[in-house]
Every structure is written in C-alpha cells, then in structure tokens.
Design a protein around this motif. Structure first.
Motif, mmCIF file in Angstrom:
data_model
loop_
_atom_site.group_PDB
_atom_site.id
_atom_site.type_symbol
_atom_site.label_atom_id
_atom_site.label_comp_id
_atom_site.label_asym_id
_atom_site.label_seq_id
_atom_site.Cartn_x
_atom_site.Cartn_y
_atom_site.Cartn_z
ATOM 1 N N ASP A 30 5.905 107.556 -11.856
ATOM 2 C CA ASP A 30 6.337 108.306 -13.047
ATOM 3 C C ASP A 30 6.182 107.526 -14.344
ATOM 4 O O ASP A 30 6.066 108.118 -15.419
ATOM 5 C CB ASP A 30 7.821 108.706 -12.917
ATOM 6 C CG ASP A 30 7.993 109.816 -11.900
ATOM 7 O OD1 ASP A 30 7.000 110.532 -11.648
ATOM 8 O OD2 ASP A 30 9.096 109.937 -11.342
ATOM 9 N N SER A 31 6.204 106.184 -14.254
ATOM 10 C CA SER A 31 6.162 105.392 -15.496
ATOM 11 C C SER A 31 4.861 105.688 -16.248
ATOM 12 O O SER A 31 3.823 105.976 -15.635
ATOM 13 C CB SER A 31 6.275 103.905 -15.168
ATOM 14 O OG SER A 31 5.218 103.529 -14.327
ATOM 15 N N PRO A 32 4.905 105.607 -17.586
ATOM 16 C CA PRO A 32 3.728 105.989 -18.367
ATOM 17 C C PRO A 32 2.554 105.028 -18.195
ATOM 18 O O PRO A 32 2.753 103.863 -17.857
ATOM 19 C CB PRO A 32 4.232 105.937 -19.817
ATOM 20 C CG PRO A 32 5.461 105.117 -19.797
ATOM 21 C CD PRO A 32 6.039 105.212 -18.436
ATOM 22 N N PHE A 33 1.365 105.536 -18.430
ATOM 23 C CA PHE A 33 0.186 104.664 -18.476
ATOM 24 C C PHE A 33 -0.595 104.957 -19.756
ATOM 25 O O PHE A 33 -0.402 105.992 -20.398
ATOM 26 C CB PHE A 33 -0.685 104.802 -17.221
ATOM 27 C CG PHE A 33 -1.309 106.157 -17.024
ATOM 28 C CD1 PHE A 33 -2.512 106.494 -17.621
ATOM 29 C CD2 PHE A 33 -0.683 107.111 -16.220
ATOM 30 C CE1 PHE A 33 -3.085 107.746 -17.430
ATOM 31 C CE2 PHE A 33 -1.254 108.359 -16.024
ATOM 32 C CZ PHE A 33 -2.459 108.686 -16.633
ATOM 33 N N PHE A 34 -1.468 103.999 -20.097
ATOM 34 C CA PHE A 34 -2.246 104.085 -21.335
ATOM 35 C C PHE A 34 -3.729 103.981 -20.993
ATOM 36 O O PHE A 34 -4.109 103.195 -20.121
ATOM 37 C CB PHE A 34 -1.838 102.923 -22.253
ATOM 38 C CG PHE A 34 -2.613 102.845 -23.542
ATOM 39 C CD1 PHE A 34 -2.335 103.699 -24.598
ATOM 40 C CD2 PHE A 34 -3.610 101.892 -23.707
ATOM 41 C CE1 PHE A 34 -3.046 103.615 -25.796
ATOM 42 C CE2 PHE A 34 -4.333 101.803 -24.907
ATOM 43 C CZ PHE A 34 -4.031 102.670 -25.950
ATOM 44 N N VAL A 35 -4.541 104.767 -21.672
ATOM 45 C CA VAL A 35 -5.993 104.680 -21.471
ATOM 46 C C VAL A 35 -6.655 104.323 -22.795
ATOM 47 O O VAL A 35 -6.402 104.978 -23.822
ATOM 48 C CB VAL A 35 -6.565 106.026 -20.957
ATOM 49 C CG1 VAL A 35 -8.085 105.932 -20.797
ATOM 50 C CG2 VAL A 35 -5.923 106.410 -19.625
ATOM 51 N N LEU A 36 -7.465 103.263 -22.781
ATOM 52 C CA LEU A 36 -8.304 102.943 -23.939
ATOM 53 C C LEU A 36 -9.742 103.276 -23.556
ATOM 54 O O LEU A 36 -10.295 102.668 -22.625
ATOM 55 C CB LEU A 36 -8.162 101.452 -24.302
ATOM 56 C CG LEU A 36 -9.155 100.918 -25.340
ATOM 57 C CD1 LEU A 36 -9.059 101.686 -26.655
ATOM 58 C CD2 LEU A 36 -8.919 99.423 -25.593
ATOM 59 N N ASP A 37 -10.308 104.260 -24.240
ATOM 60 C CA ASP A 37 -11.700 104.661 -24.001
ATOM 61 C C ASP A 37 -12.501 104.091 -25.175
ATOM 62 O O ASP A 37 -12.449 104.613 -26.287
ATOM 63 C CB ASP A 37 -11.752 106.203 -23.953
ATOM 64 C CG ASP A 37 -13.080 106.738 -23.435
ATOM 65 O OD1 ASP A 37 -14.088 106.033 -23.559
ATOM 66 O OD2 ASP A 37 -13.095 107.877 -22.924
ATOM 67 N N THR A 38 -13.215 102.975 -24.921
ATOM 68 C CA THR A 38 -13.815 102.228 -26.044
ATOM 69 C C THR A 38 -15.059 102.902 -26.620
ATOM 70 O O THR A 38 -15.430 102.639 -27.760
ATOM 71 C CB THR A 38 -14.211 100.803 -25.595
ATOM 72 O OG1 THR A 38 -15.143 100.915 -24.508
ATOM 73 C CG2 THR A 38 -13.000 99.990 -25.180
ATOM 74 N N HIS A 39 -15.733 103.718 -25.830
ATOM 75 C CA HIS A 39 -16.977 104.374 -26.257
ATOM 76 C C HIS A 39 -16.869 105.854 -25.863
ATOM 77 O O HIS A 39 -17.354 106.255 -24.800
ATOM 78 C CB HIS A 39 -18.189 103.742 -25.581
ATOM 79 C CG HIS A 39 -18.442 102.313 -25.972
ATOM 80 N ND1 HIS A 39 -17.622 101.282 -25.589
ATOM 81 C CD2 HIS A 39 -19.421 101.762 -26.736
ATOM 82 C CE1 HIS A 39 -18.094 100.143 -26.092
ATOM 83 N NE2 HIS A 39 -19.191 100.405 -26.789
ATOM 84 N N GLY A 40 -16.255 106.635 -26.723
ATOM 85 C CA GLY A 40 -15.817 107.968 -26.321
ATOM 86 C C GLY A 40 -16.896 109.047 -26.271
ATOM 87 O O GLY A 40 -16.776 110.020 -25.545
ATOM 88 N N GLY A 41 -17.960 108.902 -27.087
ATOM 89 C CA GLY A 41 -18.932 109.997 -27.190
ATOM 90 C C GLY A 41 -18.314 111.180 -27.924
ATOM 91 O O GLY A 41 -17.335 111.041 -28.664
ATOM 92 N N ALA A 42 -18.863 112.374 -27.673
ATOM 93 C CA ALA A 42 -18.435 113.563 -28.427
ATOM 94 C C ALA A 42 -17.260 114.288 -27.766
ATOM 95 O O ALA A 42 -16.652 115.161 -28.369
ATOM 96 C CB ALA A 42 -19.607 114.525 -28.577
ATOM 97 N N GLY A 43 -16.981 113.969 -26.508
ATOM 98 C CA GLY A 43 -15.844 114.609 -25.833
ATOM 99 C C GLY A 43 -16.205 115.869 -25.080
ATOM 100 O O GLY A 43 -15.661 116.135 -24.015
ATOM 101 N N ARG A 44 -17.118 116.653 -25.631
ATOM 102 C CA ARG A 44 -17.568 117.867 -24.918
ATOM 103 C C ARG A 44 -19.044 118.111 -25.272
ATOM 104 O O ARG A 44 -19.440 117.945 -26.425
ATOM 105 C CB ARG A 44 -16.743 119.076 -25.335
ATOM 106 C CG ARG A 44 -17.215 120.370 -24.674
ATOM 107 C CD ARG A 44 -16.423 121.587 -25.134
ATOM 108 N NE ARG A 44 -15.121 121.690 -24.510
ATOM 109 C CZ ARG A 44 -13.982 122.000 -25.163
ATOM 110 N NH1 ARG A 44 -14.013 122.216 -26.458
ATOM 111 N NH2 ARG A 44 -12.853 122.110 -24.507
ATOM 112 N N TYR A 45 -19.833 118.545 -24.276
ATOM 113 C CA TYR A 45 -21.276 118.744 -24.484
ATOM 114 C C TYR A 45 -21.655 120.136 -24.015
ATOM 115 O O TYR A 45 -21.188 120.589 -22.959
ATOM 116 C CB TYR A 45 -22.064 117.689 -23.688
ATOM 117 C CG TYR A 45 -21.641 116.294 -24.060
ATOM 118 C CD1 TYR A 45 -22.204 115.640 -25.157
ATOM 119 C CD2 TYR A 45 -20.614 115.652 -23.363
ATOM 120 C CE1 TYR A 45 -21.776 114.375 -25.539
ATOM 121 C CE2 TYR A 45 -20.178 114.388 -23.730
ATOM 122 C CZ TYR A 45 -20.758 113.760 -24.820
ATOM 123 O OH TYR A 45 -20.315 112.516 -25.209
#
Ligand code: SAM
Length: 285
Positions: free
Chosen positions: A32-47
């Motif tokens: 249940d404890s929170p987690f964090f995501v670092l996406d260093t090279h994200g791109g456009a997100g949707r294609y």
C-alpha cells in the motif's frame, strides 16, 4: 535532435519495454505504501497509429498489432494489451499509449510520477495529457539533470521510499548515451538509494552492448537482470535487430513473472533466427 518516437510507437521494442514497465509497476502495487516513478525520456505520451509517421514505417503492424490478433496469451502480456486497449475505442486500435500514459493508468491516489521531455511538440502534448492529473509533474527539461530537483521523491511533504526510474533515450550517439546513463544512475543512487531502474537499450550487434552491461553490474546495486528480444539475428549494425531492458534492483524473483512472455514474443514478433534472453547478471545474496 532528429528522433521522433511517432515513427516507432508500438514496435517490438515498445512491446518489450512496456510489458516490463507494467509488470514492475504491478509489483510495486502489491504494497500500500506509495511509490514514485521518474520517466526521464517521456516522448509524447500518446501516438496515433494512423499518423503519417506510423504508416510510413508500419512498425506497429509488426509489433503490438500482431499480439492483439492472438486469442490467448500469458497473463503478463494480456495485462499489457489490456492497458493499450484501455486507451482505445472498444474493438479498435488507433492510439498507442507511451510510457507516461501507461504509468499514469497504473498509479494509485498515493503514487506520483515526474516525466521529462526535451522537445517542444512532445512536451506540449505531455503537458496537455496530464494537465488535470495532480499526481503527475511534466518537465520540459533534460531528464538526466533533474535529479537534484526531484529526488529523493516526496508527496505532501513526506518522503516516498520506493520507486522506479525509467530511462528510455533515443541513442542518437550510442557511446555517449551509455556514459550519460551510467553517470545519471550513480547520481540518482546517491540521492535515492532504494530506487529500482529500467533502462531500455537497442541491440544491433549484441557484442557492442556487453561493455555497457558490465559497467552497469559494477554500480552499487543489489541485483541486475536483463530481458532481451532479438527479432532476427544480430548480424547487421544498421538495423534495430532487437532490444533489451536492463533492470537494476528489480523485485525479488521478477524473472519468473516475465518468463512466460519470452517464448510468445519470439513466436509472434520474431523472424527466422529470433531469440530471447532473461538473465541475472548480479543477484542479491
Ligand atoms: N519513453 C517513451 C515511451 O516509451 O513511450 C518514448 C521515449 S523516446 C524513445 C525518447 C524521447 O526522449 C524522445 O521524445 C526525445 O525527444 C526525448 N529526449 C531525448 N533526449 C532527452 C533528454 N536528455 N531529456 C529528456 N528527453 C529527451
């Protein structure tokens, strides 16, 4: 920069990367404890798979679309296909969700993500996608240099212990990219020792990545797992013959979660001479 991910969205490399990414996030969600995501090279997100870029290369046809056509696949692959389908109208496949959107779909209320992207158009699309999602911070910035500002991660003033750094660069200059990745991981570990990492790497000729993998094993991490899919023999330095995900500090026995996917990816995405590899390069004692 010449790289635009729209030409490649949904190809065999995205399939491998996003299956692994979602399986990692699902493993974090077991607590249940929170987690964090670092996406260093994200791109456009949707294609858009009907875009001129996508239709020019037809890479998605030979990637995600081949899997969508299969009646029954292992759970870890089905889970990925459901996530792709969730970003599409029922029964159609017109969008391909990139890594930040797949993460956002998976985050819970208590989890957070920061995503970096350098290019104007891609960053603008990302900002629009997440404008109303307070769990997600979008930075138009160099993903290798944001560590000081973002880490160790916090939510509502409290530190977040667990999480994932996803590093997915364009590798326009391969050796320089490896060096930046390794330097960045060392810096991140200095600020956030508990971080797990998933680093995508291209394979043209496999022997050329061995030095990078050896260097990664020398980093101060407990465990190192590589997951690779070669869709054809790695005998040409000019083509993307396959790719891999280098996982640092993955969840315990994470190889067992991915194992059922490997023969299926080889069978449906591979040509003659295709191969897969799932290998611990370093294991916690
Ligand atoms: N991770 C995305 C996904 O899976 O959907 C795809 C990312 S694409 C392979 C790489 C992206 O990194 C490109 O959009 C490019 O503009 C961006 N980029 C290149 N160098 C960067 C840097 N130093 N910092 C942040 N973004 C960068």
């Amino acid at each position: 920069m010449n790289y635009h991910h729209a030409f490649h969205a949904g190809n065999h490399a995205d399939v491998l990367k996003h299956i692994v990414q979602l399986a990692l996030l699902d493993a974090f969600k077991r607590k249940d404890s929170p987690f964090f995501v670092l996406d260093t090279h994200g791109g456009a997100g949707r294609y858009l798979l009907t875009s001129e870029e996508s239709r020019k290369t037809l890479e998605a046809e030979n990637g995600v679309m081949r899997l969508m056509a299969q009646p029954k696949l292992p759970a870890v692959v089905e889970r990925y296909l459901k996530a792709v389908q969730a970003d599409n109208p029922v029964g159609a496949l017109v969008n391909y969700p990139g890594s930040p959107l797949l993460t956002a779909q998976t985050l819970r209320e208590q989890d957070r993500m920061a995503v970096c992207e350098l290019q104007d158009a891609e960053a603008a699309t990302l900002k629009a996608l997440f404008a109303h999602d307070s769990r997600v911070a979008v930075l138009q910035a160099d993903g290798y240099t944001q560590n000081k500002a973002l880490l160790p991660p916090k939510a509502n003033g409290a530190k977040i212990g667990r999480g994932l750094v996803l590093i997915d660069p364009p590798y326009e200059a391969q050796d320089a990219e490896y060096q930046r990745i390794l330097a960045s991981i060392e810096e991140i570990l200095g600020r956030w020792a508990q971080a797990s990492f998933a680093i995508w790497f291209p394979i043209k000729q496999r022997r050329t990545v061995l030095h990078f993998l050896r260097k990664a094993c020398a980093l101060p991490v407990k465990s190192v797992l590589t997951v690779e899919l070669l869709v054809r023999p790695d005998d040409s330095p000019l083509r993307l013959n396959g790719s891999g995900m280098l996982l640092l500090n993955p969840p315990w026995q994470f190889d067992q979660i991915l194992a059922p996917a490997m023969p299926v990816l080889k069978q449906h995405l591979g040509e003659a001479g295709a191969s897969t590899r799932l290998q611990w390069l370093k294991q916690a004692e």
